[in-house]
Enzyme design. Structure first.
Site, PDB file in Angstrom:
ATOM      1  N   ILE A 197      -7.933  51.547  34.775  1.00 13.60           N
ATOM      2  CA  ILE A 197      -8.779  50.403  35.659  1.00 13.60           C
ATOM      3  C   ILE A 197      -8.607  49.496  34.443  1.00 13.60           C
ATOM      4  O   ILE A 197      -9.620  49.689  33.567  1.00 13.60           O
ATOM      5  CB  ILE A 197      -9.826  50.847  36.205  1.00 13.60           C
ATOM      6  N   LYS A 198      -8.423  48.141  34.843  1.00 15.60           N
ATOM      7  CA  LYS A 198      -8.476  47.091  33.826  1.00 15.60           C
ATOM      8  C   LYS A 198      -9.563  46.223  34.191  1.00 15.60           C
ATOM      9  O   LYS A 198      -9.899  45.685  35.373  1.00 15.60           O
ATOM     10  CB  LYS A 198      -7.112  46.217  34.083  1.00 15.60           C
ATOM     11  N   VAL A 199     -10.621  46.069  33.195  1.00 12.46           N
ATOM     12  CA  VAL A 199     -11.783  45.472  33.534  1.00 12.46           C
ATOM     13  C   VAL A 199     -11.806  44.179  32.300  1.00 12.46           C
ATOM     14  O   VAL A 199     -11.851  44.546  31.278  1.00 12.46           O
ATOM     15  CB  VAL A 199     -12.948  46.332  33.332  1.00 12.46           C
ATOM     16  N   SER A 224      -0.131  45.813  34.261  1.00  8.06           N
ATOM     17  CA  SER A 224      -0.162  44.626  35.109  1.00  8.06           C
ATOM     18  C   SER A 224      -1.257  43.771  35.083  1.00  8.06           C
ATOM     19  O   SER A 224      -2.309  43.992  34.838  1.00  8.06           O
ATOM     20  CB  SER A 224       0.128  45.225  36.484  1.00  8.06           C
ATOM     21  N   ILE A 246      -4.050  48.633  36.321  1.00  7.96           N
ATOM     22  CA  ILE A 246      -4.186  47.968  37.527  1.00  7.96           C
ATOM     23  C   ILE A 246      -5.616  47.192  37.310  1.00  7.96           C
ATOM     24  O   ILE A 246      -6.574  48.050  37.149  1.00  7.96           O
ATOM     25  CB  ILE A 246      -4.121  48.571  39.028  1.00  7.96           C
TER      26      ILE A 246
END
Length: 326
Positions: free
Chosen positions: A129-131, A38, A98
């Site tokens: 965790i999207k960074v 997402s 996310i």
């Protein structure tokens, strides 16, 4: 995995509440996808266009806009993670991603704090965790993986970005002491959309720059051999009607990789795409193409830099639109 012999996975680049209860489950049960991603733009479209969020929103009136957004997003990510959990438990990916607040992209400490907070609040091991891959992002990637938190490094257009992500993951995993799953999300079709009009005018083959750039990055990351780290090809939907809808999945099908794509793109590939490895592509073939690009007076590095800044802006704009609507 979609193709077990190649360790190749397909993840759906889509989240929406009604979809999770219906088509998402079917795609998993049919062994077509084994993960999901997402981003702020996806949640913007879901939250602002679907009636599925109205009931929960009616209970959140006392919260700030960002708190409302997080409550909605966390609900969906938690649900997706639960649906994917059986895959995760047998080592068949099962991850959902996310993204942290894109406005934190230049603040490493704030990114780490938010990433850890989201991971703990969602309370599911199969969440990434999207960074964004910025200078601050590399530091955050290292610190998050050092805490055992899976990370999806996003908005990668350049080899230098990808190598910095892989180094950050290697350092974080060394500190943590055991493998942490990570992906390096390389954006593909946006590169072609930025270049193809000029290439066609100059007589250079179109719809190849994004593929060759991504293939070059893939080869480098595979060579680095960071434990648990794979290249994920993103931005693989087709906007050009002259190309088959599954073009960017088929042309980048590679050992030990992931492709995240819109659901319709995945369905097109499943029904009619070639299921054979397309990578690696020789360095000579890649270099010959980019020599032609440079021959037209195009500064490819500058094109990629603009894609990075435009990508960050689009995620920030989408996030701002969500908050303003809540």
């Amino acid at each position: 995995m979609y193709l077990k012999d190649l360790k190749f996975s397909l993840w759906a680049d889509f989240i929406e509440r009604d979809y999770l209860d219906n088509e998402f489950r079917k795609l998993i049960n049919d062994e077509i996808i084994n993960g999901a991603t997402s981003n702020p733009a996806i949640f913007k479209n879901a939250i602002l266009s679907s009636n599925a969020y109205k009931e929960q929103l009616s209970t959140l009136s006392s919260l700030t806009p960002k708190e409302k957004y997080e409550a909605l997003a966390i609900h969906d990510i938690r649900k997706a993670a639960d649906i994917l959990k059986p895959l995760y438990e047998v080592g068949d990916d099962g991850y959902v991603s996310i993204e942290v607040d894109p406005y934190l992209c230049d603040d490493a400490d704030a990114t780490v704090a938010e990433g850890e907070r989201l991971f703990l609040e969602i309370n599911r091991k199969n969440v990434m965790i999207k960074v964004p891959a910025t200078e601050a992002g590399y530091t955050a990637m290292r610190e998050l993986t050092a805490k055992g938190i899976p990370v999806n490094a996003t908005l990668i257009f350049k080899k230098e970005q990808a190598v910095s992500c892989a180094k950050a993951f290697r350092e974080g995993i060394a500190k943590y002491g055991e493998k942490v799953d990570t992906v390096i999300s390389v954006f593909v079709s946006r590169v072609d959309r930025a270049l193809d009009e000029a290439l066609i005018r100059g007589g250079v083959d179109a719809a190849l720059s994004g593929i060759y750039n991504s293939a070059d990055i893939y080869t480098e990351i595979e060579k680095m051999g960071v434990d648990g780290c794979r290249v994920l090809f993103a931005s693989t939907g087709v906007k050009d009607d002259s190309l088959p809808p599954h073009y960017y999945i088929e042309k980048l099908l590679a050992y030990n990789s992931v492709n995240t794509a819109p659901v319709d793109t995945i369905k097109a590939f499943h029904s009619s795409g070639a299921k054979v490895s397309a990578l690696p592509i020789s360095a000579q073939t890649i270099e010959e193409h980019f020599e032609k690009v440079r021959g037209l007076g195009i500064d490819f590095d500058a094109v990629l830099d603009k894609q990075i800044s435009d990508g960050l802006k689009s995620f920030k704009d989408a996030f701002k639109d969500i908050l303003e609507s809540l």
